[in-house]
Scaffold this active site. Sequence first.
Site, short mmCIF file in Angstrom:
data_model
loop_
_atom_site.label_atom_id
_atom_site.label_comp_id
_atom_site.label_asym_id
_atom_site.label_seq_id
_atom_site.Cartn_x
_atom_site.Cartn_y
_atom_site.Cartn_z
N GLY A 129 0.78 -1.24 0.00
CA GLY A 129 0.00 0.00 0.00
C GLY A 129 0.81 1.28 0.00
O GLY A 129 0.32 2.34 0.40
N ASN A 134 1.71 3.05 -2.59
CA ASN A 134 1.09 4.02 -3.51
C ASN A 134 -0.14 4.65 -2.87
O ASN A 134 -0.38 5.85 -3.03
CB ASN A 134 0.76 3.36 -4.84
CG ASN A 134 1.94 3.37 -5.78
OD1 ASN A 134 2.32 4.42 -6.29
ND2 ASN A 134 2.55 2.22 -5.98
N HIS A 136 1.33 0.93 -13.05
CA HIS A 136 2.12 -0.26 -13.38
C HIS A 136 3.60 0.14 -13.47
O HIS A 136 3.92 1.16 -14.07
CB HIS A 136 1.65 -0.86 -14.71
CG HIS A 136 2.37 -2.11 -15.05
ND1 HIS A 136 2.13 -3.31 -14.40
CD2 HIS A 136 3.37 -2.37 -15.95
CE1 HIS A 136 2.93 -4.24 -14.89
NE2 HIS A 136 3.68 -3.70 -15.83
N ASP A 185 -3.18 -4.47 -17.85
CA ASP A 185 -2.20 -3.38 -18.00
C ASP A 185 -2.24 -2.78 -19.41
O ASP A 185 -1.19 -2.57 -20.04
CB ASP A 185 -0.78 -3.90 -17.69
CG ASP A 185 -0.66 -4.43 -16.27
OD1 ASP A 185 -1.35 -3.90 -15.38
OD2 ASP A 185 0.10 -5.38 -16.05
C1 GRF Z 1 3.66 -1.04 -7.40
O1 GRF Z 1 4.92 -1.27 -7.96
C2 GRF Z 1 2.63 -0.81 -8.48
O2 GRF Z 1 3.14 -0.16 -9.60
C3 GRF Z 1 2.23 -2.21 -8.84
O3 GRF Z 1 2.22 -2.91 -7.63
C4 GRF Z 1 3.11 -2.28 -6.71
C5 GRF Z 1 2.30 -1.95 -5.50
O4 GRF Z 1 3.08 -1.43 -4.45
N1 GRF Z 1 0.94 -2.21 -9.53
P1 GRF Z 1 2.34 -0.73 -3.22
O5 GRF Z 1 1.40 -1.78 -2.62
O6 GRF Z 1 1.61 0.46 -3.71
O7 GRF Z 1 3.45 -0.40 -2.27
#
Ligand code: GRF
Length: 199
Positions: free
Chosen positions: A12, A14, A108, A144
């Site tokens: 999590g 992001n 992604h 994607d």
């Molecule tokens: C990120 O690298 C995102 O691009 C991909 O999955 C990963 C998730 O990381 N879709 P987080 O859970 O947001 O740390």
Amino acid sequence: MKRLGILISGRGSNFEAIADHIAAGTLDAEIAVVISNRETAPGLEAARRRGLTAIAIPSRGLDREVYDRRLADELEKHQVDVICLAGFMRLLSAGFIRRFANRILNIHPSLLPAFPGLDAQRQALEHGVKLAGCTVHFVDEDLDAGPIVLQAAVAVRDDDTVETLSARILAEEHRLYSEAIAIVLSGRYSLDGRRVLLR
Ligand code: GRF
């Protein structure tokens, strides 16, 4: 204020970056709900610590259509304007995508259309590309694959490992996602086939 629904499966980071941008006033939105398909996702705990509504809807053993309806109902209950997939490790059904047409974003960790799917950073490194990066795109029924809102490139170094490259891409992800969300929330774009034209 526009309302975000965030879907996660794991760490999590992001999601946390989006929450940080909102707290700092650099993204004008509110997080209506954070939903994980895995009860043990660390991101759920992080969301609760921030005082956000965080729900687990386990997907194990459920038919995709049934699961997606449950998920969509929960998101609608929280009146979300835009859905952000942030490390959400499931494909969404056509029915779900139709219900939220052009209102679902994903991030992604590659310069799509190169290296879709799992382990994108490893795929990039093993292919020997000199530029890697990340992509925020609208979600359609393919993996994607939807129209691209924003991308950021990262130079690959000779001494990169999957870990070091992933970390530099992740730093870009944390900046890029909120920028793309701001564009979509403001409506400052138009869709011309696959092309997202920014205004
Ligand atoms: C990120 O690298 C995102 O691009 C991909 O999955 C990963 C998730 O990381 N879709 P987080 O859970 O947001 O740390």
